[in-house]
Design a protein around this motif. Sequence first.
Motif, PDB file in Angstrom:
ATOM      1  N   GLU A   2       0.815  -1.219   0.000  1.00  0.00           N
ATOM      2  CA  GLU A   2       0.000   0.000   0.000  1.00  0.00           C
ATOM      3  C   GLU A   2       0.848   1.268   0.000  1.00  0.00           C
ATOM      4  OE1 GLU A   2      -3.242   0.219  -0.454  1.00  0.00           O
ATOM      5  OE2 GLU A   2      -3.201  -1.948  -0.734  1.00  0.00           O
ATOM      6  N   LYS A   3       1.991   1.247   0.661  1.00  0.00           N
ATOM      7  CA  LYS A   3       2.842   2.429   0.733  1.00  0.00           C
ATOM      8  C   LYS A   3       3.403   2.784  -0.637  1.00  0.00           C
ATOM      9  CE  LYS A   3       6.909   4.327   3.086  1.00  0.00           C
ATOM     10  NZ  LYS A   3       7.992   4.058   4.084  1.00  0.00           N
ATOM     11  N   ASN A   4       3.971   1.795  -1.334  1.00  0.00           N
ATOM     12  CA  ASN A   4       4.539   2.049  -2.654  1.00  0.00           C
ATOM     13  C   ASN A   4       3.455   2.381  -3.674  1.00  0.00           C
ATOM     14  OD1 ASN A   4       7.267   1.693  -2.028  1.00  0.00           O
ATOM     15  ND2 ASN A   4       7.108  -0.528  -2.213  1.00  0.00           N
ATOM     16  N   LYS A   5       2.303   1.720  -3.544  1.00  0.00           N
ATOM     17  CA  LYS A   5       1.200   2.003  -4.450  1.00  0.00           C
ATOM     18  C   LYS A   5       0.748   3.454  -4.297  1.00  0.00           C
ATOM     19  CE  LYS A   5      -1.993  -1.116  -4.609  1.00  0.00           C
ATOM     20  NZ  LYS A   5      -3.224  -1.896  -4.291  1.00  0.00           N
ATOM     21  N   ALA A   6       0.690   3.929  -3.071  1.00  0.00           N
ATOM     22  CA  ALA A   6       0.283   5.306  -2.808  1.00  0.00           C
ATOM     23  C   ALA A   6       1.282   6.297  -3.403  1.00  0.00           C
ATOM     24  CB  ALA A   6       0.138   5.536  -1.310  1.00  0.00           C
ATOM     25  N   LEU A   7       2.578   5.974  -3.325  1.00  0.00           N
ATOM     26  CA  LEU A   7       3.612   6.840  -3.891  1.00  0.00           C
ATOM     27  C   LEU A   7       3.476   6.940  -5.415  1.00  0.00           C
ATOM     28  CD1 LEU A   7       6.798   5.835  -1.849  1.00  0.00           C
ATOM     29  CD2 LEU A   7       5.585   8.013  -1.764  1.00  0.00           C
ATOM     30  N   ILE A   8       3.257   5.789  -6.062  1.00  0.00           N
ATOM     31  CA  ILE A   8       3.103   5.773  -7.520  1.00  0.00           C
ATOM     32  C   ILE A   8       1.873   6.575  -7.924  1.00  0.00           C
ATOM     33  CG2 ILE A   8       2.606   4.330  -9.528  1.00  0.00           C
ATOM     34  CD1 ILE A   8       5.436   4.040  -8.689  1.00  0.00           C
ATOM     35  N   LYS A  54       1.915  20.833  -6.062  1.00  0.00           N
ATOM     36  CA  LYS A  54       3.233  20.423  -5.560  1.00  0.00           C
ATOM     37  C   LYS A  54       3.207  20.254  -4.057  1.00  0.00           C
ATOM     38  CE  LYS A  54       8.144  21.579  -5.986  1.00  0.00           C
ATOM     39  NZ  LYS A  54       9.123  22.526  -6.582  1.00  0.00           N
ATOM     40  N   LYS A  55       2.443  21.107  -3.393  1.00  0.00           N
ATOM     41  CA  LYS A  55       2.325  21.017  -1.942  1.00  0.00           C
ATOM     42  C   LYS A  55       1.630  19.720  -1.541  1.00  0.00           C
ATOM     43  CE  LYS A  55       0.577  23.541   2.077  1.00  0.00           C
ATOM     44  NZ  LYS A  55      -0.131  24.774   2.552  1.00  0.00           N
ATOM     45  N   GLU A  56       0.572  19.378  -2.268  1.00  0.00           N
ATOM     46  CA  GLU A  56      -0.158  18.140  -1.971  1.00  0.00           C
ATOM     47  C   GLU A  56       0.692  16.908  -2.266  1.00  0.00           C
ATOM     48  OE1 GLU A  56      -4.826  19.042  -2.828  1.00  0.00           O
ATOM     49  OE2 GLU A  56      -3.463  19.213  -4.531  1.00  0.00           O
ATOM     50  N   ALA A  57       1.529  16.999  -3.291  1.00  0.00           N
ATOM     51  CA  ALA A  57       2.380  15.859  -3.658  1.00  0.00           C
ATOM     52  C   ALA A  57       3.497  15.649  -2.656  1.00  0.00           C
ATOM     53  CB  ALA A  57       2.959  16.081  -5.053  1.00  0.00           C
ATOM     54  N   GLY A  58       3.951  16.729  -2.035  1.00  0.00           N
ATOM     55  CA  GLY A  58       4.993  16.623  -1.026  1.00  0.00           C
ATOM     56  C   GLY A  58       6.308  16.118  -1.583  1.00  0.00           C
ATOM     57  N   PHE A  59       6.902  15.145  -0.906  1.00  0.00           N
ATOM     58  CA  PHE A  59       8.227  14.618  -1.263  1.00  0.00           C
ATOM     59  C   PHE A  59       8.252  14.041  -2.685  1.00  0.00           C
ATOM     60  CE2 PHE A  59      11.103  10.878  -1.330  1.00  0.00           C
ATOM     61  CZ  PHE A  59      12.308  11.563  -1.244  1.00  0.00           C
ATOM     62  N   VAL A  60       7.138  13.468  -3.139  1.00  0.00           N
ATOM     63  CA  VAL A  60       7.077  12.849  -4.461  1.00  0.00           C
ATOM     64  C   VAL A  60       7.340  13.864  -5.573  1.00  0.00           C
ATOM     65  CG1 VAL A  60       5.529  11.689  -6.104  1.00  0.00           C
ATOM     66  CG2 VAL A  60       5.532  11.008  -3.715  1.00  0.00           C
ATOM     67  N   ALA A  61       7.075  15.133  -5.315  1.00  0.00           N
ATOM     68  CA  ALA A  61       7.248  16.167  -6.339  1.00  0.00           C
ATOM     69  C   ALA A  61       8.719  16.541  -6.553  1.00  0.00           C
ATOM     70  CB  ALA A  61       6.454  17.406  -5.972  1.00  0.00           C
ATOM     71  N   THR A  62       9.604  16.092  -5.689  1.00  0.00           N
ATOM     72  CA  THR A  62      11.016  16.440  -5.828  1.00  0.00           C
ATOM     73  C   THR A  62      11.671  15.633  -6.944  1.00  0.00           C
ATOM     74  OG1 THR A  62      11.773  14.774  -4.224  1.00  0.00           O
ATOM     75  CG2 THR A  62      11.123  16.935  -3.359  1.00  0.00           C
ATOM     76  N   HIS A  63      12.706  16.205  -7.529  1.00  0.00           N
ATOM     77  CA  HIS A  63      13.442  15.536  -8.597  1.00  0.00           C
ATOM     78  C   HIS A  63      14.043  14.219  -8.103  1.00  0.00           C
ATOM     79  CE1 HIS A  63      15.917  15.198 -12.226  1.00  0.00           C
ATOM     80  NE2 HIS A  63      16.942  14.919 -11.444  1.00  0.00           N
ATOM     81  N   PHE A  64      14.554  14.220  -6.895  1.00  0.00           N
ATOM     82  CA  PHE A  64      15.173  13.025  -6.326  1.00  0.00           C
ATOM     83  C   PHE A  64      14.171  11.878  -6.215  1.00  0.00           C
ATOM     84  CE2 PHE A  64      15.955  10.396  -2.566  1.00  0.00           C
ATOM     85  CZ  PHE A  64      17.229   9.899  -2.857  1.00  0.00           C
ATOM     86  N   ALA A  65      12.977  12.178  -5.724  1.00  0.00           N
ATOM     87  CA  ALA A  65      11.954  11.147  -5.544  1.00  0.00           C
ATOM     88  C   ALA A  65      11.503  10.581  -6.879  1.00  0.00           C
ATOM     89  CB  ALA A  65      10.767  11.718  -4.781  1.00  0.00           C
TER      90      ALA A  65
END
Length: 245
Positions: A47-53, A66-77
């Motif tokens: 569930e964690k990885n599915k939520a990230l995708i 971008k605010k709602e996406a949080g960490f996922v919005a970063t280039h690194f993520a």
Amino acid sequence: ISDLIAKYFVIVVFNVGRCITFQNDFKVGDIIASERIYLADVDLMDEKNKALINKLIDYNLGRISKKEAGFVATHFAQKAIQKKLLGTKIRFCISGGGNLSTSTLEFINGIGYQLHNGYGMTEIGVSSLNMSDKIEDKLIGDVGKPFYGIEYKISPFDKTNPNIGELLVKSNAMHDHIIIGGVEKPAQLDSEGFFHTGDIVEINDKGHYLIKGRIKEDYVYTSYGWGRLIYESSYYGCYQLYRLC
């Protein structure tokens, strides 16, 4: 692709079999099944990885900020997630050979790979490509307008709707002979020099062409005129039906 080009570009091509062939680490990768497998892979994730995708897809498609996406919005993520999928070396994707389902367009663009839809055949070469960088344009799934020197024309099934019918193509870059059963014959063109592709297209208000299917697969001529068949292509995007079968 030459070795020089392969060092800088990685090309993904969706073919008629709805598979994907990709270049990875400068070598041709394996052939992987279409979006059905991607959906299945995501479905089998925890569930964690599915939520990230899903959050990555929603962000790249402009559904969340971008605010709602949080960490996922970063280039690194994004690069970290892509590394687990098709890698980080892909620069763009070009599809061709058939119409694309909405789920394919959303998934590939959503995980950060630019997917541009195009059109071509062995007999006519590559004749058009949607080159827009806007995500909303990519998700329409059209193949753009014909390149310079290439002419498209629609042969409508119904005269009351001239914007849908068989795609006819004319250019100076088409084949001029064909070999059938070992016998060379002239290209099968009509009296105006157009090649009849056998593909069903629709033109939208921007003058872009959308591939809808194949005449042999989707239409049959009866005494009442052209009628649409319920064909396998109608179920390409129905993942639940695919799982049931």
